[in-house]
Scaffold this active site. Structure first.
Site, PDB file in Angstrom:
ATOM      1  N   HIS A 295      -4.721  -5.208  -0.180  1.00 49.58           N
ATOM      2  CA  HIS A 295      -4.884  -4.303  -1.311  1.00 49.58           C
ATOM      3  C   HIS A 295      -4.815  -5.026  -2.657  1.00 49.58           C
ATOM      4  O   HIS A 295      -4.835  -4.377  -3.697  1.00 49.58           O
ATOM      5  CB  HIS A 295      -3.820  -3.210  -1.276  1.00 49.58           C
ATOM      6  CG  HIS A 295      -4.003  -2.243  -0.151  1.00 49.58           C
ATOM      7  ND1 HIS A 295      -4.773  -1.112  -0.248  1.00 49.58           N
ATOM      8  CD2 HIS A 295      -3.510  -2.254   1.111  1.00 49.58           C
ATOM      9  CE1 HIS A 295      -4.747  -0.452   0.897  1.00 49.58           C
ATOM     10  NE2 HIS A 295      -3.998  -1.130   1.744  1.00 49.58           N
TER      11      HIS A 295
ATOM     12  N   SER B 277       0.804  -1.217   0.000  1.00 52.14           N
ATOM     13  CA  SER B 277       0.000   0.000   0.000  1.00 52.14           C
ATOM     14  C   SER B 277       0.838   1.268   0.000  1.00 52.14           C
ATOM     15  O   SER B 277       0.354   2.332  -0.399  1.00 52.14           O
ATOM     16  CB  SER B 277      -0.937   0.013   1.217  1.00 52.14           C
ATOM     17  OG  SER B 277      -0.187   0.017   2.419  1.00 52.14           O
TER      18      SER B 277
ATOM     19  N   LYS C 191     -11.962  -2.949   1.838  1.00 46.37           N
ATOM     20  CA  LYS C 191     -11.526  -2.251   0.628  1.00 46.37           C
ATOM     21  C   LYS C 191     -12.434  -2.651  -0.538  1.00 46.37           C
ATOM     22  O   LYS C 191     -13.553  -2.181  -0.638  1.00 46.37           O
ATOM     23  CB  LYS C 191     -10.047  -2.520   0.395  1.00 46.37           C
ATOM     24  CG  LYS C 191      -9.223  -1.982   1.576  1.00 46.37           C
ATOM     25  CD  LYS C 191      -7.788  -2.326   1.531  1.00 46.37           C
ATOM     26  CE  LYS C 191      -7.042  -1.674   2.686  1.00 46.37           C
ATOM     27  NZ  LYS C 191      -7.443  -2.154   4.027  1.00 46.37           N
TER      28      LYS C 191
END
Length: 442
Positions: free
Chosen positions: A250, A222, A282
């Site tokens: 991610h 990230s 996310k």
């Protein structure tokens, strides 16, 4: 206010900082010198110096910006419409009517909370459906969800490893991972970011004296927006009889042709990874984390991991939102295609204007390395004032000379949004001129 710090201004700032810090240190405190003195906490002095510097420069903090509504490709901050590059809503599934409907239906059936630990009274069918879907997604036998992504790494690594073990990890690994290692008492050996040769050396040197070993990586970092060489990581783990754990927080919905993550992106058999970790906050529009692995270790974690046994179960609307988001992701891979095209395009636009995007592969995370925390904060504020929201990473979260802005791209950003972001940053940067590092922090 001038964008830069002249030599005179820098000396004046340093004098103010020193004077204010001396005054604060000299101020009487009833707990001074005792175990109750909070000023002795690690990093407290550096944090205070940064806050003093921002105050002395009349520079508002770029942190804790309040969004007034749904944060997708666009948002509202402080009552103003902005192009939003500050959120993890990568595929714009948070706010999708189907996801919202699933969450509302779960509330109607189960309520907002399951009101208990799953092992005692909090188990629901939704948990089992979501975990089965996550296991299938990663090509594993089973999965287990937790109420927090950060807590997932802390409790699993802290429970899995022990004082006689070793954890070899990328130096850029997330804080939740290092906290988990610290909790476990295992020996922690970082290696230079994405240097798999260094990873092998650390593993070879430490493995002989350890009972168990873990190689710990992220699928999509990230801070830098890049990925490890997964095939080589699998080979290293096998050669040294170690487990391989990959944090895909991610990576899910971002990497690979259909969003299945780093294994799909690099053509690696996912079964070579022993433990897949991911988050629901996310791409999957909820909140929480999970581990996907072999059925025996998942069953063991379900019955013994503190973060599972002693925690309330995942809230029904969050589990339902994540499950519906995963269903949409499976059915609509074109969202991933749009996201990846946007990430590459923004990286291209920024580089064309002379900005350092580091190692970003242009998937969804595009950092711009600025260096100075003061300049980074000023740029973030200038961007927001011009209607572009992004994330700011400054000292002490990173060393002073590696402060950066981070653009988090989503599938619904338009070409106009991307162009506006690059042009606005170029304009804001030119308007600031040169800014030096914080005195005493370089």
């Amino acid at each position: 206010m001038s964008g830069g710090l002249s030599a005179t201004a820098r000396l004046a700032l340093l004098a103010r900082l020193s004077k204010r810090r001396s005054a604060e240190d000299a101020a009487p405190r009833p707990d001074a010198g005792s175990a109750r003195d909070f000023s002795t906490l690690p990093g407290m002095r550096d944090y205070g110096m940064l806050q003093t510097a921002l105050s002395s420069l009349d520079l508002p903090s770029p942190l804790f910006q309040r969004h007034d509504g749904l944060a997708g490709a666009h948002s509202r901050v402080g009552g103003r419409d902005v192009v939003n590059f500050a959120s993890y809503n990568y595929l714009n599934l948070n706010g999708d009517p189907r996801v919202q409907a699933a969450a509302k239906a779960a509330i109607d059936r189960y309520g907002v909370s399951v009101s208990g630990a799953r092992i005692t009274a909090g188990e629901r069918e939704l948990h089992q459906e979501l975990e089965a879907a996550l296991a299938e997604w990663h090509g594993t036998e089973a999965a287990l969800t937790f109420v927090s992504g950060h807590a997932t790494n802390v409790t699993v690594i802290g429970h899995l490893m022990g004082p006689r073990d070793v954890v070899v990890h990328d130096a850029a690994i997330h804080n939740s991972c290092t906290e988990g290692v610290r909790l476990s008492g295992a020996r922690r050996l970082p290696f230079a970011h994405n240097d798999m040769g260094a990873a092998e050396k650390e593993m070879a040197a430490s493995r002989r004296g350890a009972q168990r070993a873990l190689l710990l990586l992220e699928g999509h970092y990230s801070m830098d927006g890049d990925s490890p060489d997964l095939a080589r990581a699998v080979a290293i783990a096998r050669r040294h009889d170690a487990w391989l754990m990959v944090d895909e927080a991610h990576g899910l919905g971002v990497l690979g042709a259909t969003g299945r993550g780093v294994a799909e992106a690099q053509g690696v058999d996912p079964t070579g990874v022993d433990l897949w970790m991911g988050t629901l906050s996310k791409t999957l529009s909820g909140s929480g984390g999970y581990i996907a692995a072999r059925r025996d270790v998942i069953d063991w974690l379900r019955h013994t991991a503190p973060g599972s046994v002693y925690s309330v179960g995942l809230a029904p609307p969050l589990a339902a939102a994540a499950l519906e988001s995963l269903r949409i992701l499976r059915a609509e891979p074109e969202r991933v295609t749009r996201l990846q095209a946007n990430g590459r395009r923004l990286r291209e636009l920024l580089r064309a204007r002379g900005f350092d995007t580091g190692f970003s592969q242009g998937s969804a995370i595009v950092p711009v390395i600025i260096g100075s925390s003061i300049r980074t904060a000023r740029l973030a504020n200038a961007m927001l004032a011009r209607g572009v929201a992004l994330q700011t990473v400054t000292f002490p979260a990173v060393p002073e000379q590696s402060a950066r802005l981070r653009f988090f791209v989503c599938a619904d950003h338009t070409e106009a949004d991307l162009l506006r972001a690059a042009e606005t940053l170029a304009e804001a940067s030119a308007g600031l001129g040169a800014v030096e590092a914080l005195p005493g922090l370089g």
